[in-house]
Design an enzyme around this catalytic site. Structure first.
Site, mmCIF file in Angstrom:
data_model
loop_
_atom_site.group_PDB
_atom_site.id
_atom_site.type_symbol
_atom_site.label_atom_id
_atom_site.label_comp_id
_atom_site.label_asym_id
_atom_site.label_seq_id
_atom_site.Cartn_x
_atom_site.Cartn_y
_atom_site.Cartn_z
ATOM 1 N N TRP A 25 11.107 -3.136 -6.649
ATOM 2 C CA TRP A 25 10.733 -2.624 -5.810
ATOM 3 C C TRP A 25 11.180 -2.649 -4.729
ATOM 4 O O TRP A 25 11.182 -1.594 -3.793
ATOM 5 C CB TRP A 25 9.534 -2.835 -6.636
ATOM 6 N N TRP A 73 1.240 0.623 0.676
ATOM 7 C CA TRP A 73 0.247 1.493 0.584
ATOM 8 C C TRP A 73 -0.450 2.783 0.312
ATOM 9 O O TRP A 73 -0.700 3.445 0.469
ATOM 10 C CB TRP A 73 -0.418 0.853 3.005
ATOM 11 N N GLU A 92 10.504 -6.736 -9.491
ATOM 12 C CA GLU A 92 9.289 -7.034 -8.241
ATOM 13 C C GLU A 92 10.255 -6.923 -6.444
ATOM 14 O O GLU A 92 10.228 -6.173 -6.400
ATOM 15 C CB GLU A 92 8.628 -7.622 -8.739
ATOM 16 N N TRP A 99 -4.720 5.320 5.222
ATOM 17 C CA TRP A 99 -4.353 4.412 4.750
ATOM 18 C C TRP A 99 -3.336 3.801 6.075
ATOM 19 O O TRP A 99 -2.810 1.739 6.414
ATOM 20 C CB TRP A 99 -2.447 4.645 3.452
ATOM 21 N N TRP A 128 -10.039 12.648 7.273
ATOM 22 C CA TRP A 128 -9.830 11.451 6.444
ATOM 23 C C TRP A 128 -11.149 10.643 7.766
ATOM 24 O O TRP A 128 -11.529 11.585 8.720
ATOM 25 C CB TRP A 128 -8.746 10.658 7.576
ATOM 26 N N ASN A 141 -1.715 -9.580 -5.789
ATOM 27 C CA ASN A 141 -1.145 -8.035 -5.310
ATOM 28 C C ASN A 141 -1.441 -7.561 -6.399
ATOM 29 O O ASN A 141 -2.268 -6.201 -5.778
ATOM 30 C CB ASN A 141 0.566 -8.327 -5.722
#
Length: 432
Positions: free
Chosen positions: A259, A363, A256, A340, A287, A322
């Protein structure tokens, strides 16, 4: 006099830039700036992050005073503040730590240019990441845009050198000595009020780390995740210290942190992703711009209990689990077909641990528009996710007390209908 400028590194221990400043010279004067360019954009006068920063800065000031030094605290535009400081004091150098966000890069460029025009050195150091910029590249010398090979290269490269602490306490006599204690601006003078939101503790237990791989996906599990994102965001904890814990107890926890580095180097190499899709073709999707639908999502009134629980947890506490973040993000982009960026901006206002690189990266991952993203046809079923990760509905019932009564709304859109609409819109735009 040498200035050390605190920013996203609000601690005195194991602080790279502070260590180098203290080691290189004496009369080190620490400085913190409440940046009006950032604060003026915050809409909520009770923004909990400002209270957190304020109290942390006050604590730093107290700790420095105990060493017979002091923290200068200013409020305004950094460039203007440095113009004043450079005209009022004999400053030979400014030390600080790297920041990778587009606004921060522009700010630092301006301050560096000003400093150099006055013959003052501007030195910055790596502190908030394990690896940065061009330290981890592909065999072709290019930045990674896929996580797994990036992670593998990190694990191959990671050694004691990258994990060692900076012993700032060795040079504590290098701080400037107090002539007179400077007053700190009040929270009210900054334009904010104190929040009632509670902040997470600054520690992680060995037990949590050892169980992390099994507990991290269960939103109802107390102590299933570390809640340390806020401390990493503002640098009240050292990433090196946390990575050492991860290596010892939890490879999943360490991944993590990797990331986090991955998304920071993406933002560094591709700063345009702040406002547009990493894969530009995703911005061509038709969208929907439905304020009514966005409001139902943001208020937790979609009729999908896991989505609603997540949004209500976020609105009440500044935190969201999360696993649930992935579900609510997918719901906004794919069930409601809302870009997004709208969701990313809402999280930016609400999350205590808001970090541009990670928030943007996650996102875009959920929308399918990012690097190494979930494929566009992967559409989370919120009901299936609830059954899998909250089978006893503990998390849902905690945040959606009216769930199961006639006060709870019907789903705002049928899952299969939403899925079909999404696939049609995405396929149309992406197959061109």
């Amino acid at each position: 006099m040498v200035i050390f400028w605190f920013r996203r590194d609000l601690r005195m221990n194991d602080n790279a830039g502070l260590f180098h400043a203290l080691k290189d010279g004496n009369q080190i004067q620490p400085l913190f700036i409440f940046d009006s360019d950032i604060l003026d954009k915050l809409e909520d006068t009770k923004d909990a992050r400002v209270t957190f920063i304020y109290d942390t800065v006050a604590s730093l000031k107290k700790n420095l005073q105990e060493l017979k030094s002091d923290l200068w605290v200013r409020h305004g535009k950094p460039l203007e503040i440095f113009k004043d400081l450079l005209s009022q004091h004999q400053i030979t150098a400014i030390y600080t730590n790297h920041d990778y966000e587009p606004y921060a890069r522009k700010r630092d460029e301006e301050v560096s240019k000003l400093a150099k025009s006055k013959g003052v050195e501007f030195k910055t150091f790596k502190d908030q990441t394990l690896f940065e910029k061009d330290e981890i590249l592909t065999s072709q010398g290019k930045p990674y845009t896929v996580y797994t090979p990036y992670k593998n290269n990190v694990l191959k490269t990671l050694n004691e050198f990258y994990l060692k602490s900076y012993p700032t306490e060795t040079y504590k006599n290098s701080y400037s000595k107090i002539k007179k204690v400077e007053a700190m601006p009040t929270l009210q003078s900054l334009g904010f009020e104190r929040t009632s939101i509670e902040f997470p503790p600054m520690k992680v237990s060995t037990k949590l780390l050892k169980n992390y791989a099994n507990t991290r996906d269960i939103p109802s599990q107390e102590g299933g995740t570390s809640h340390l994102g806020m401390h990493l965001r503002f640098g009240t904890l050292s990433v090196r210290e946390l990575a050492r814990e991860g290596l010892k107890y939890s490879p999943v926890w360490l991944s993590e942190l990797i990331w986090r580095d991955f998304f920071m180097q993406i933002l560094w190499h591709y700063p345009e992703v702040e406002k547009r899709s990493f894969r530009p073709e995703y911005d061509k999707i038709a969208w929907r711009n439905s304020k009514a639908d966005f409001n139902k999502w943001s208020e937790g009134k979609t009729g999908y209990p896991l989505v609603d629980a997540g949004m209500r947890e976020l609105n009440a506490t500044g935190f969201m689990h999360n696993r649930v973040r992935m579900v609510v993000a997918s719901f906004l982009c794919k069930h409601l077909l809302i870009h997004w960026y709208e969701g990313e901006r809402y999280f930016a206002k609400k999350l205590l641990d808001y970090d541009l690189a990670a928030n943007n990266g996650n996102w875009q991952w959920a929308a399918g528009s990012g690097c190494d993203a979930a494929p566009y046809f992967r559409i989370f079923n919120p009901e299936a996710q609830a059954k899998r990760f909250d089978p006893n509905e503990e998390y849902i019932k905690k945040w959606v007390p009216e769930y199961g009564t006639d006060k709870y709304p019907e789903p705002m859109i049928d899952h299969n209908e939403a899925r079909g609409r999404c696939l049609q819109a995405f396929t149309k735009a992406l197959k061109k």
